[in-house]
Design a protein around this motif. Structure first.
Motif, mmCIF file in Angstrom:
data_model
loop_
_atom_site.group_PDB
_atom_site.id
_atom_site.type_symbol
_atom_site.label_atom_id
_atom_site.label_comp_id
_atom_site.label_asym_id
_atom_site.label_seq_id
_atom_site.Cartn_x
_atom_site.Cartn_y
_atom_site.Cartn_z
ATOM 1 N N VAL A 128 2.479 -21.241 -10.231
ATOM 2 C CA VAL A 128 2.357 -20.315 -11.364
ATOM 3 C C VAL A 128 2.801 -18.945 -10.890
ATOM 4 C CG1 VAL A 128 0.494 -21.589 -12.472
ATOM 5 C CG2 VAL A 128 -0.063 -19.783 -10.835
ATOM 6 N N GLU A 129 3.112 -18.078 -11.841
ATOM 7 C CA GLU A 129 3.624 -16.761 -11.489
ATOM 8 C C GLU A 129 2.513 -15.901 -10.905
ATOM 9 O OE1 GLU A 129 5.807 -13.182 -13.863
ATOM 10 O OE2 GLU A 129 6.770 -15.158 -13.932
ATOM 11 N N CYS A 130 2.747 -15.363 -9.723
ATOM 12 C CA CYS A 130 1.781 -14.512 -9.036
ATOM 13 C C CYS A 130 2.472 -13.227 -8.612
ATOM 14 C CB CYS A 130 1.219 -15.212 -7.798
ATOM 15 S SG CYS A 130 0.414 -16.793 -8.131
ATOM 16 N N CYS A 131 1.704 -12.163 -8.523
ATOM 17 C CA CYS A 131 2.233 -10.874 -8.110
ATOM 18 C C CYS A 131 1.395 -10.338 -6.966
ATOM 19 C CB CYS A 131 2.231 -9.895 -9.279
ATOM 20 S SG CYS A 131 3.075 -8.323 -8.933
ATOM 21 N N MET A 132 2.062 -9.748 -5.985
ATOM 22 C CA MET A 132 1.363 -9.165 -4.847
ATOM 23 C C MET A 132 1.920 -7.780 -4.568
ATOM 24 S SD MET A 132 3.131 -11.242 -1.632
ATOM 25 C CE MET A 132 2.308 -10.255 -0.375
ATOM 26 N N ALA A 133 1.159 -6.997 -3.820
ATOM 27 C CA ALA A 133 1.600 -5.664 -3.421
ATOM 28 C C ALA A 133 1.430 -5.520 -1.919
ATOM 29 C CB ALA A 133 0.805 -4.585 -4.139
ATOM 30 N N LEU A 134 2.421 -4.908 -1.289
ATOM 31 C CA LEU A 134 2.364 -4.549 0.118
ATOM 32 C C LEU A 134 2.149 -3.043 0.187
ATOM 33 C CD1 LEU A 134 4.048 -7.249 -0.026
ATOM 34 C CD2 LEU A 134 5.191 -6.480 2.056
ATOM 35 N N TYR A 135 1.089 -2.627 0.881
ATOM 36 C CA TYR A 135 0.763 -1.210 0.996
ATOM 37 C C TYR A 135 1.185 -0.719 2.385
ATOM 38 C CZ TYR A 135 -1.899 -2.264 -3.172
ATOM 39 O OH TYR A 135 -2.256 -2.675 -4.436
ATOM 40 N N LEU A 147 -3.022 -9.918 -3.281
ATOM 41 C CA LEU A 147 -2.587 -10.626 -4.480
ATOM 42 C C LEU A 147 -3.160 -9.896 -5.684
ATOM 43 C CD1 LEU A 147 -1.043 -13.231 -5.342
ATOM 44 C CD2 LEU A 147 -3.279 -14.339 -5.482
ATOM 45 N N LEU A 148 -2.274 -9.474 -6.589
ATOM 46 C CA LEU A 148 -2.700 -8.685 -7.744
ATOM 47 C C LEU A 148 -3.094 -9.544 -8.919
ATOM 48 C CD1 LEU A 148 0.151 -6.021 -7.653
ATOM 49 C CD2 LEU A 148 -2.170 -5.771 -6.761
ATOM 50 N N SER A 149 -2.377 -10.637 -9.114
ATOM 51 C CA SER A 149 -2.647 -11.459 -10.287
ATOM 52 C C SER A 149 -2.096 -12.858 -10.074
ATOM 53 C CB SER A 149 -2.014 -10.851 -11.544
ATOM 54 O OG SER A 149 -0.600 -10.869 -11.424
ATOM 55 N N ARG A 161 -2.556 0.684 -13.071
ATOM 56 C CA ARG A 161 -3.665 1.529 -12.617
ATOM 57 C C ARG A 161 -4.409 0.901 -11.448
ATOM 58 N NH1 ARG A 161 -5.417 -0.566 -17.549
ATOM 59 N NH2 ARG A 161 -7.278 -1.916 -17.427
ATOM 60 N N GLU A 162 -4.472 -0.453 -11.414
ATOM 61 C CA GLU A 162 -5.137 -1.133 -10.299
ATOM 62 C C GLU A 162 -4.323 -0.983 -9.016
ATOM 63 O OE1 GLU A 162 -8.119 -2.229 -10.504
ATOM 64 O OE2 GLU A 162 -8.224 -1.846 -12.660
ATOM 65 N N ILE A 163 -2.994 -0.972 -9.148
ATOM 66 C CA ILE A 163 -2.133 -0.767 -7.979
ATOM 67 C C ILE A 163 -2.325 0.652 -7.443
ATOM 68 C CG2 ILE A 163 0.247 -0.758 -7.152
ATOM 69 C CD1 ILE A 163 0.902 -2.746 -9.393
ATOM 70 N N VAL A 164 -2.417 1.619 -8.356
ATOM 71 C CA VAL A 164 -2.641 3.009 -7.946
ATOM 72 C C VAL A 164 -3.975 3.145 -7.228
ATOM 73 C CG1 VAL A 164 -3.034 5.357 -8.785
ATOM 74 C CG2 VAL A 164 -1.174 3.985 -9.750
ATOM 75 N N ARG A 165 -5.018 2.542 -7.783
ATOM 76 C CA ARG A 165 -6.342 2.621 -7.153
ATOM 77 C C ARG A 165 -6.320 2.012 -5.754
ATOM 78 N NH1 ARG A 165 -9.989 0.572 -12.305
ATOM 79 N NH2 ARG A 165 -9.896 2.522 -13.513
ATOM 80 N N THR A 196 8.463 -2.646 -13.259
ATOM 81 C CA THR A 196 8.890 -1.876 -12.088
ATOM 82 C C THR A 196 8.877 -0.383 -12.384
ATOM 83 O OG1 THR A 196 10.292 -3.708 -11.363
ATOM 84 C CG2 THR A 196 10.756 -1.542 -10.422
ATOM 85 N N ARG A 197 9.453 -0.012 -13.496
ATOM 86 C CA ARG A 197 9.516 1.416 -13.848
ATOM 87 C C ARG A 197 8.124 1.965 -14.157
ATOM 88 N NH1 ARG A 197 14.230 -0.641 -16.777
ATOM 89 N NH2 ARG A 197 16.107 -0.022 -15.630
ATOM 90 N N HIS A 198 7.296 1.146 -14.802
ATOM 91 C CA HIS A 198 5.937 1.576 -15.155
ATOM 92 C C HIS A 198 5.125 1.821 -13.889
ATOM 93 C CE1 HIS A 198 2.311 0.873 -18.070
ATOM 94 N NE2 HIS A 198 2.324 2.074 -17.548
ATOM 95 N N VAL A 199 5.191 0.898 -12.947
ATOM 96 C CA VAL A 199 4.453 1.045 -11.688
ATOM 97 C C VAL A 199 4.999 2.218 -10.880
ATOM 98 C CG1 VAL A 199 3.952 -0.038 -9.462
ATOM 99 C CG2 VAL A 199 3.772 -1.377 -11.565
ATOM 100 N N ARG A 200 6.335 2.353 -10.838
ATOM 101 C CA ARG A 200 6.946 3.479 -10.115
ATOM 102 C C ARG A 200 6.441 4.808 -10.641
ATOM 103 N NH1 ARG A 200 12.908 4.226 -11.670
ATOM 104 N NH2 ARG A 200 11.783 5.047 -13.479
#
Length: 230
Positions: A128-135, A147-149, A161-165, A196-200
């Motif tokens: 299933v589609e999953c999204c992750m972030a590398l900090y 893993l974000l979702s 907003r969760e990525i920003v936090r 992408t633009r929204h998160v940026r």
């Protein structure tokens, strides 16, 4: 009367046994199938360990596909079994951790191939589609990944907003997003570009850069930064 499973040692003449060749000459002389044979130790009835390694590589299209395979996909291979499937997944996890260690010590921007491989080892096998972030820190070294979702086959819900936090919590200077396309199509959708633009823009409000958004589609990866979208 039971039929003995052919072992790596007994099924091949001494000069062709991968374990002995490994001990004499080192791992560099072994083929991918032979390295797998050393790890798996035994084959299946009618198939020695090297032949099993070749069959697995053919089934999954090479090492990357094999190491990205899910446990269910591995267990569907005739004769592989729960233990061997677990061994192969352990190799994948070791590879993922080694890449994470590499990224935590060096500049991620100087090693884009390692970043892509890390994202692929984490996401390529998911159904299933999953999204992750590398900090990343100010020197572009990996602090952590999360893993974000995890969504349906078609989409995953990501809240900027969760990525920003999380970026503030980890004291990150920059972020790399990554998500998979279970369909196998590596092309970014309009929704991908919008996210992408929204998160940026959301990260820019707290002086954190979005460096890239990587799409993982099976054995392919696409960088939205290279497309000029980030």
């Amino acid at each position: 009367m039971s039929i003995a499973t052919p072992s790596l040692q007994a099924a091949l003449p001494p000069e062709e046994r991968p374990r002995e060749r490994l001990l004499r000459h080192g791992p560099g002389v072994l083929t991918d199938a032979e390295l797998l044979a050393v790890l798996l130790r035994t084959g299946t009835p009618g198939c020695n360990a090297v032949e099993l390694g070749r069959r697995l590589l053919a089934e999954f299209g090479g090492l990357r596909g094999l190491l990205a395979a899910s446990r269910d996909e591995l267990r569907r291979v005739r004769g592989l079994g729960e233990v061997k499937a677990g061994q192969l997944q352990a190799i994948l996890e070791l590879a993922r951790r080694e890449l994470a260690e590499t990224l935590s010590r060096g500049d991620a921007l100087s090693n884009p191939g390692d970043v892509r491989r890390y994202c692929a080892t984490t996401l390529a096998h998911r159904q299933v589609e999953c999204c992750m972030a590398l900090y990343l820190d100010a020197r572009n070294r990996l602090i952590t990944s999360e893993l974000l979702s995890q969504g349906t086959l078609a989409q995953a819900t990501v809240y900027p907003r969760e990525i920003v936090r999380a970026a503030l919590r980890h004291h990150a200077a920059s972020v790399i997003l990554a998500h998979n396309h279970p369909s196998g199509n590596p092309e970014p959708s309009q929704a991908d570009e919008h996210l992408t633009r929204h998160v940026r823009n959301a990260l820019a409000l707290v002086d954190v850069r979005l460096l890239d958004h990587i799409i993982v589609a099976g054995r392919q990866t696409t960088s939205l930064a290279e497309r000029g979208i980030v």
